[in-house]
Design a protein around this motif. Structure first.
Motif, PDB file in Angstrom:
ATOM      1  N   LEU A 127       5.165   9.459 -30.603  1.00 25.64           N
ATOM      2  CA  LEU A 127       4.686   8.585 -29.537  1.00 25.64           C
ATOM      3  C   LEU A 127       4.730   9.330 -28.218  1.00 25.64           C
ATOM      4  N   ASP A 128       3.636   9.284 -27.481  1.00 25.28           N
ATOM      5  CA  ASP A 128       3.591   9.825 -26.127  1.00 25.28           C
ATOM      6  C   ASP A 128       4.289   8.820 -25.215  1.00 25.28           C
ATOM      7  N   THR A 129       5.308   9.242 -24.483  1.00 20.69           N
ATOM      8  CA  THR A 129       6.062   8.304 -23.654  1.00 20.69           C
ATOM      9  C   THR A 129       5.225   7.753 -22.501  1.00 20.69           C
ATOM     10  N   ALA A 130       4.045   8.289 -22.281  1.00 19.89           N
ATOM     11  CA  ALA A 130       3.148   7.698 -21.286  1.00 19.89           C
ATOM     12  C   ALA A 130       2.692   6.309 -21.712  1.00 19.89           C
ATOM     13  N   CYS A 131       2.852   5.989 -22.997  1.00 13.06           N
ATOM     14  CA  CYS A 131       2.489   4.664 -23.504  1.00 13.06           C
ATOM     15  C   CYS A 131       3.536   3.606 -23.181  1.00 13.06           C
ATOM     16  N   VAL A 132       4.726   4.027 -22.772  1.00 16.42           N
ATOM     17  CA  VAL A 132       5.832   3.093 -22.571  1.00 16.42           C
ATOM     18  C   VAL A 132       5.621   2.270 -21.308  1.00 16.42           C
ATOM     19  N   LYS A 133       5.877   0.972 -21.420  1.00 16.18           N
ATOM     20  CA  LYS A 133       5.816   0.058 -20.277  1.00 16.18           C
ATOM     21  C   LYS A 133       7.195  -0.576 -20.061  1.00 16.18           C
ATOM     22  N   ALA A 134       7.482  -0.934 -18.822  1.00 11.16           N
ATOM     23  CA  ALA A 134       8.757  -1.547 -18.448  1.00 11.16           C
ATOM     24  C   ALA A 134       8.558  -3.023 -18.144  1.00 11.16           C
ATOM     25  N   PHE A 135       9.478  -3.857 -18.657  1.00  7.66           N
ATOM     26  CA  PHE A 135       9.419  -5.302 -18.452  1.00  7.66           C
ATOM     27  C   PHE A 135      10.794  -5.818 -18.037  1.00  7.66           C
ATOM     28  N   ARG A 136      10.817  -6.560 -16.943  1.00  4.19           N
ATOM     29  CA  ARG A 136      12.062  -7.154 -16.455  1.00  4.19           C
ATOM     30  C   ARG A 136      12.215  -8.565 -17.021  1.00  4.19           C
ATOM     31  N   ALA A 137      13.370  -8.822 -17.602  1.00  3.31           N
ATOM     32  CA  ALA A 137      13.670 -10.145 -18.167  1.00  3.31           C
ATOM     33  C   ALA A 137      14.652 -10.866 -17.255  1.00  3.31           C
ATOM     34  N   PRO A 138      14.365 -12.111 -16.874  1.00  3.20           N
ATOM     35  CA  PRO A 138      15.286 -12.845 -16.006  1.00  3.20           C
ATOM     36  C   PRO A 138      16.567 -13.237 -16.738  1.00  3.20           C
ATOM     37  N   ALA A 139      17.633 -13.369 -16.004  1.00  7.92           N
ATOM     38  CA  ALA A 139      18.908 -13.808 -16.563  1.00  7.92           C
ATOM     39  C   ALA A 139      18.760 -15.166 -17.231  1.00  7.92           C
ATOM     40  N   GLY A 140      19.402 -15.309 -18.400  1.00  6.08           N
ATOM     41  CA  GLY A 140      19.446 -16.589 -19.082  1.00  6.08           C
ATOM     42  C   GLY A 140      18.218 -16.981 -19.849  1.00  6.08           C
ATOM     43  N   VAL A 141      17.208 -16.112 -19.887  1.00  2.00           N
ATOM     44  CA  VAL A 141      15.952 -16.412 -20.578  1.00  2.00           C
ATOM     45  C   VAL A 141      15.946 -15.732 -21.943  1.00  2.00           C
ATOM     46  N   LEU A 142      15.659 -16.494 -22.994  1.00  2.00           N
ATOM     47  CA  LEU A 142      15.611 -15.947 -24.349  1.00  2.00           C
ATOM     48  C   LEU A 142      14.275 -15.258 -24.577  1.00  2.00           C
ATOM     49  N   VAL A 143      14.326 -13.993 -24.976  1.00  2.00           N
ATOM     50  CA  VAL A 143      13.129 -13.165 -25.147  1.00  2.00           C
ATOM     51  C   VAL A 143      13.064 -12.655 -26.575  1.00  2.00           C
ATOM     52  N   GLU A 144      11.921 -12.823 -27.212  1.00  3.76           N
ATOM     53  CA  GLU A 144      11.672 -12.260 -28.537  1.00  3.76           C
ATOM     54  C   GLU A 144      10.922 -10.947 -28.396  1.00  3.76           C
ATOM     55  N   VAL A 145      11.394  -9.909 -29.060  1.00  5.91           N
ATOM     56  CA  VAL A 145      10.716  -8.615 -29.130  1.00  5.91           C
ATOM     57  C   VAL A 145      10.179  -8.474 -30.551  1.00  5.91           C
ATOM     58  N   PHE A 146       8.855  -8.412 -30.680  1.00  5.63           N
ATOM     59  CA  PHE A 146       8.233  -8.416 -31.996  1.00  5.63           C
ATOM     60  C   PHE A 146       8.647  -7.202 -32.830  1.00  5.63           C
ATOM     61  N   ALA A 147       8.554  -7.355 -34.152  1.00  5.63           N
ATOM     62  CA  ALA A 147       8.878  -6.262 -35.071  1.00  5.63           C
ATOM     63  C   ALA A 147       7.971  -5.058 -34.866  1.00  5.63           C
ATOM     64  N   THR A 148       6.785  -5.280 -34.345  1.00  4.03           N
ATOM     65  CA  THR A 148       5.832  -4.192 -34.109  1.00  4.03           C
ATOM     66  C   THR A 148       6.014  -3.544 -32.745  1.00  4.03           C
ATOM     67  N   THR A 149       7.076  -3.913 -32.053  1.00  3.94           N
ATOM     68  CA  THR A 149       7.348  -3.363 -30.721  1.00  3.94           C
ATOM     69  C   THR A 149       8.498  -2.365 -30.790  1.00  3.94           C
ATOM     70  N   LEU A 150       8.272  -1.190 -30.268  1.00  2.00           N
ATOM     71  CA  LEU A 150       9.317  -0.172 -30.143  1.00  2.00           C
ATOM     72  C   LEU A 150      10.171  -0.492 -28.923  1.00  2.00           C
ATOM     73  N   HIS A 151      11.480  -0.423 -29.079  1.00  2.36           N
ATOM     74  CA  HIS A 151      12.411  -0.785 -28.016  1.00  2.36           C
ATOM     75  C   HIS A 151      13.694   0.020 -28.215  1.00  2.36           C
ATOM     76  N   TYR A 152      14.600  -0.092 -27.276  1.00  3.68           N
ATOM     77  CA  TYR A 152      15.924   0.522 -27.458  1.00  3.68           C
ATOM     78  C   TYR A 152      16.891  -0.159 -26.503  1.00  3.68           C
ATOM     79  N   ALA A 153      17.884   0.549 -26.012  1.00  6.32           N
ATOM     80  CA  ALA A 153      18.892  -0.073 -25.153  1.00  6.32           C
ATOM     81  C   ALA A 153      18.249  -0.610 -23.881  1.00  6.32           C
ATOM     82  N   PRO A 154      18.718  -1.769 -23.408  1.00  8.77           N
ATOM     83  CA  PRO A 154      18.219  -2.280 -22.129  1.00  8.77           C
ATOM     84  C   PRO A 154      18.525  -1.311 -20.991  1.00  8.77           C
ATOM     85  N   CYS A 155      17.855  -1.535 -19.876  1.00  9.20           N
ATOM     86  CA  CYS A 155      18.147  -0.810 -18.642  1.00  9.20           C
ATOM     87  C   CYS A 155      18.620  -1.802 -17.588  1.00  9.20           C
TER      88      CYS A 155
END
Length: 216
Positions: free
Chosen positions: A116-144
């Motif tokens: 994977l070219d890391t130029a494809c990576v996008k950043a998303f901010r999640a608000p506190a207390g909000v439940l977020v689903e990350v799909f199985a087809t989504t590459l992810h790792y440790a939060p920032c």
């Protein structure tokens, strides 16, 4: 790097926000994370946390998220601003932070030839207390983190995910994405600069090892 919100339409290709998750569930999880889990200087992960598993709402939350499939409630806490690796599972992952946090994400279909070219990576901010689903087809790792206070984030997954690396039969060890299997139900693409790569993880990220610190 632009930092989107998980509430922006751009997030729809990567996951979804469960805005109607019962407050009794989300509040209990956030309270337990703050009261009973550590905040390391670096990043740490626990797959199944007793303080979460023993909540009165735990069974109801697992039923809501995984529809009766055996599941685990754990956490990823600490301080981090770098990409380092991307992983995926065969099922969705659910996250909820006690404070805002940022996910660095890419799509599995953007991987070409195992890279994977890391130029494809996008950043998303999640608000506190909000439940977020990350799909199985989504590459992810440790939060920032969004600031020096770090993050405490729920990680809910099917039971056994991220457990010990299974021993694959010889005929299966090189088939499909087996070379990237790093733990149970955890396929990992590492950046060459990462600790995981030094530990033997397959290098599958090309380009910049993204650091969001300059964008905070």
């Amino acid at each position: 790097m632009k930092i989107y919100s998980v509430l922006d339409p751009e997030f729809a290709a990567y996951g979804r926000v469960w805005a109607d998750a019962p407050a009794a569930y989300t509040d209990a999880v956030a309270t337990a994370l703050d009261a009973s889990t550590p905040l390391p200087e670096a990043t740490d992960y626990v797959a199944s946390e007793p303080a979460l598993e023993e909540l009165d709402i735990a069974d109801g939350l697992k039923m809501l998220l995984f529809g009766g499939r055996t599941a685990q409630l754990g956490w990823c806490n600490g301080h981090n601003t770098r990409l380092n690796c991307l992983e995926y599972h065969r099922a969705s992952e659910f996250n909820l932070g006690t404070r805002d946090f940022i996910l660095l994400l890419a799509k599995l279909d953007e991987v070409e030839g195992g890279v994977l070219d890391t130029a494809c990576v996008k950043a998303f901010r999640a608000p506190a207390g909000v439940l977020v689903e990350v799909f199985a087809t989504t590459l992810h790792y440790a939060p920032c983190m969004v600031d020096a206070e770090g993050f405490r984030v729920l990680v809910a997954l099917p039971a056994g995910t991220n457990g010990p690396l299974p021993q694959l039969p010889p005929k299966a060890a090189t088939a499909g994405d087996a070379p990237y299997l790093w733990a149970a139900d955890k396929w990992l693409l590492a950046h060459a600069d990462s600790v995981e790569a030094a530990q033997g993880a397959r290098v599958g990220l090309a380009g910049e090892n993204i650091d969001i610190a300059p964008y905070l």
